[in-house]
Design an enzyme around this catalytic site. Structure first.
Site, short mmCIF file in Angstrom:
data_model
loop_
_atom_site.label_atom_id
_atom_site.label_comp_id
_atom_site.label_asym_id
_atom_site.label_seq_id
_atom_site.Cartn_x
_atom_site.Cartn_y
_atom_site.Cartn_z
CG ASN A 45 -13.54 1.35 15.87
OD1 ASN A 45 -14.44 2.18 15.82
ND2 ASN A 45 -13.77 0.06 15.87
CB VAL A 46 -9.74 3.62 11.03
CG1 VAL A 46 -9.64 3.41 9.53
CG2 VAL A 46 -10.37 4.99 11.32
CG ASN A 48 -5.98 -2.08 6.66
OD1 ASN A 48 -5.33 -3.04 6.28
ND2 ASN A 48 -6.17 -1.03 5.91
CB SER A 49 -8.24 -6.02 4.46
OG SER A 49 -7.27 -5.25 3.79
CB SER A 50 -3.25 -5.63 6.68
OG SER A 50 -2.11 -6.08 7.38
CD GLU A 58 -10.20 3.77 22.99
OE1 GLU A 58 -10.07 3.47 21.77
OE2 GLU A 58 -10.75 3.02 23.80
CB CYS A 90 -6.94 -2.04 23.89
SG CYS A 90 -5.84 -1.02 22.89
CB CYS A 93 -5.74 2.93 23.81
SG CYS A 93 -6.12 2.70 22.05
#
Ligand code: THU
Length: 136
Positions: A45-46, A48-50, A58, A90, A93
């Protein structure tokens, strides 16, 4: 599938999980996707601030395999630990997986213990996937 391949996928999901970028949730996930031809593609998982730009482990594994020209998926191994339990994928995915193989095998491994906690199919956890044939 031979057990050696599954074992390698489990080990790689656990190892790759360390590369997850999760500064907001602190929740790291590693995935290992096994193709029909016995190759393994990993994802983490990557975040982000947004927040909406975050991508799950996945999907990153699936997108990496598709980028390499693979579309025949047999199994996905997902390594995580949330309050002592490995988590299910989720809904987004699941839908992405279903477009490729609604019968895909899902293996959940606990990243603290290394134990396989669930071994099921996508159909069982996501029985009514959206299907769009297009072509209108
Ligand atoms: N996450 C995954 O990578 N896979 C899942 O199946 C559930 C959620 C990630 C997304 C986000 O980085 C963090 O977990 C919290 O939602």
């Amino acid at each position: 599938m031979n057990n050696g391949l599954l074992e390698r996928a489990v080990a790689s999901a656990l190892k790759i999980r360390e590369n997850a970028y999760a500064p907001f949730s602190g929740f790291k996930v590693g995935a290992a996707l096994i193709t029909g031809s016995g190759e393994i593609f990993n994802g983490v998982n990557v975040e982000n601030s947004s927040f909406g730009a975050t991508v799950c482990a996945e999907r990153n594994a699936i997108f990496s395999a598709v980028t390499a020209g693979k579309k025949n998926f047999d199994t996905i191994v997902i390594a995580s630990n949330l309050d002592g339990k490995a988590v299910y994928p989720c809904g987004i995915c699941c839908q992405v997986m279903a477009d490729f193989n609604p019968d895909m095998r899902i293996v959940l491994v606990n990243s603290e213990t290394g134990v396989i906690e669930q071994d099921c199919t996508l159909k069982e956890i996501f029985p009514q996937n959206f299907e769009f044939k297009g072509g209108r």
